[in-house]
Design an enzyme around this catalytic site. Structure first.
Site, PDB file in Angstrom:
ATOM      1  N   ASP A 166      45.754  41.704  43.197  1.00  0.00           N
ATOM      2  CA  ASP A 166      45.886  41.746  44.473  1.00  0.00           C
ATOM      3  C   ASP A 166      46.377  41.159  45.726  1.00  0.00           C
ATOM      4  OD1 ASP A 166      43.526  42.384  46.298  1.00  0.00           O
ATOM      5  OD2 ASP A 166      41.601  41.569  45.682  1.00  0.00           O
ATOM      6  N   ASP A 227      37.240  48.578  48.782  1.00  0.00           N
ATOM      7  CA  ASP A 227      36.475  48.105  48.134  1.00  0.00           C
ATOM      8  C   ASP A 227      34.738  49.348  47.764  1.00  0.00           C
ATOM      9  OD1 ASP A 227      38.241  46.315  47.617  1.00  0.00           O
ATOM     10  OD2 ASP A 227      36.155  44.698  47.442  1.00  0.00           O
TER      11      ASP A 227
END
Ligand SMILES: *[C@@H]1O[C@H](CO)[C@@H](O)[C@H](O)[C@H]1NC(C)=O
Ligand SMILES: *[C@@H]1O[C@H](CO)[C@@H](O)[C@H](O)[C@H]1NC(C)=O
Ligand SMILES: *[C@@H]1O[C@H](CO)[C@@H](O)[C@H](O)[C@H]1NC(C)=O
Ligand SMILES: *[C@@H]1O[C@H](CO)[C@@H](O)[C@H](O)[C@H]1NC(C)=O
Length: 443
Positions: A166, A227
């Site tokens: 990430d 997301d």
């Protein structure tokens, strides 16, 4: 194996053989020649660390062992769903005395190596999560530039098979250095570790900031966009972004290098069955990684049947690895998607954005630019062979609101040669037997 179930259909047989004999080219780490498949904790279980009050759902070794059991015992593994992936919130807030990441000792008392062993024993693979930056998005220790080598080595020592990296708490410069550096560091461990980069999602997902040539050289997959959430609106906005930018994204994908529109939320709370089939179909056309984020312990049989649809999976996993495209966006709200497949076959998806009632969409394969010939049609979600269509034959498909009709279309053949005179045979009772809501109606 899924090919047994469908080999009775002559036209799928060749497709099956190809799926089972994936050529292995020596390229990069040799991994993920077809889009990776498995399970990933984030969308469904987030950063639930309250094991005191929510022991079955908190991020702990229990959750991952449970999911590994389900993947191994409920038919998922045989279909290709082999990754069991940890996301954020697994780590202790403190590195150990050697500066290495360590799992939270209360929630992972047996440790990650033990969990890896458990997962490998079941014929599955373990994925883990890290973050290029000072902290992970959830506030756990990140991997700053000076920690890349030690963290890559730690994951390899633990026998991890995949890393999702990430990008919270880092700036552009650090990401530009960190993502390629982690790729090198993983390679240097000597352990093949699939590498998922969130880098482009932090850079807006598009050139000139994002260089997809470079990404394909250093990552196996990458998150281009935000997301996913457990709602149809979220699925639709993601699908729209990817297909609106298909001219840029489509050429970036190929064996070993995939665009990642994020997890499948089929089996959760936000999608109807039609919307579930739509996500599966649109992700399959996109050659997207298929990471489910749901509770495999309690999933409904209907959701399971969508996720375990063998031909949809076969289309997603086509060995040529060519990402599909949206061909048409009609004023009626119908959109048509297409993906070329091995053996001169293809997949078609008719998708409805309408919110009123099933829409009768009329077209022909010729109008969709199919070459002259006849084609066997297999309806993927109805799970049956439909009819033979000539390129010139007009037909109607009935598409439910926010639903899809997905077809596997065979290579073209000469029906006159194969069947004698084309006529009664093609329009006869065998065809009309299937003429319900999902059947094409020949006009
Ligand atoms: C590391 O990279 C080299 C060269 O690209 C490749 O041949 C090798 O298989 C890679 N090793 C691993 C473990 O990824
Ligand atoms: C990025 O962060 C580093 C500190 O980690 C700092 O030295 C550098 O100036 C920052 N770069 C930008 C462009 O903000
Ligand atoms: C993108 O990356 C590739 C491979 O590293 C490189 O050859 C190319 O010059 C880069 N393109 C741009 C526009 O920076
Ligand atoms: C079919 O091909 C023509 C000519 O290349 C093109 O203009 C048209 O948009 C294509 N239609 C579809 C549905 O792809």
């Amino acid at each position: 194996m899924y090919c047994d179930a469908i080999t009775r259909m002559v036209f799928v047989a060749a497709f099956c053989v190809l799926v089972l004999s994936v050529p292995m080219f020596a390229l990069d780490n040799g991994l993920m020649r077809t889009p990776p498949m498995g399970w990933l904790a984030w969308e469904r279980f987030r950063c639930d660390i309250d094991c005191q009050n929510d022991p079955k759902n908190c991020i702990s070794e229990v959750l991952f062992r449970d999911m590994a059991d389900r993947l191994a015992e409920d038919g998922w593994r045989e279909l290709g769903y082999v990754y069991v992936n940890i996301d954020d919130c697994w780590a202790s807030k403190l590195r150990d005395s050697n500066g290495r990441l360590q799992a939270d000792p209360k929630r992972f008392p047996s440790g990650i190596p033990h969990l890896a062993q458990y997962i490998h024993d079941r014929g599955l693979k373990l994925g883990i999560y890290g973050d290029m930056g000072t902290y992970t998005c959830g506030g756990y220790p990140g991997t700053t530039l000076d920690k890349i080598t030690i963290d890559a080595q730690t994951f390899a020592d633990w026998k991890v098979d995949m890393l999702k990296f990430d990008g919270c708490y880092s700036n552009d410069t650090e990401q530009e250095q960190g993502y390629p550096a982690m790729s090198k560091a993983l390679n240097a461990t000597g352990r093949p570790i699939g590498y998922s980069c969130s880098w482009p999602a932090y850079q807006g997902g598009l050139p000139p900031k994002v260089n997809y040539t470079l990404l394909g050289e250093i990552c196996n997959l990458w998150r281009n966009y935000g997301d996913i959430e457990d709602s149809w609106g979220s699925v639709l906005s993601i699908a729209d972004w990817f297909y609106n930018n298909q001219d840029i994204l489509q050429p970036a994908a190929g064996p070993g290098r995939w665009n990642d529109p994020d997890m499948l939320v089929v089996g959760d709370f936000g999608l109807s069955m039609d919307q579930s089939r739509s996500q599966m179909a649109l992700w399959a056309i996109m050659a997207a990684p298929l990471f489910m984020s749901n509770d495999l312990r309690t999933i409904s049989s209907q959701a399971r049947s969508v996720l375990q649809n063998k031909v949809a999976i076969g289309i997603n996993q086509d060995p040529m690895g060519i990402q599909g495209r949206r061909l048409l966006k009609e004023k009626s709200g119908i959109e048509v998607f297409w993906r070329p497949l091995s053996d001169k076959a293809s997949a078609l998806v008719f998708f409805s954005r309408r919110t009123d009632m099933p829409y009768r969409y009329q077209t022909s394969l010729g109008k969709l630019n199919y070459t002259t010939g006849s084609y066997h049609i297999y309806d993927v979600f109805a799970e049956r062979e439909m009819s033979v269509l000539k390129d010139s034959t007009n037909f109607v498909v009935s598409v439910n609101p926010s639903g899809v009709v997905m077809w596997y279309v065979s290579a073209p053949f000469d029906a006159d040669q194969e069947y004698g005179h084309v006529g009664e045979k093609l329009r006869g009772p065998a065809f009309y037997r299937h003429a319900n809501v999902v059947s094409p109606i020949i006009l």
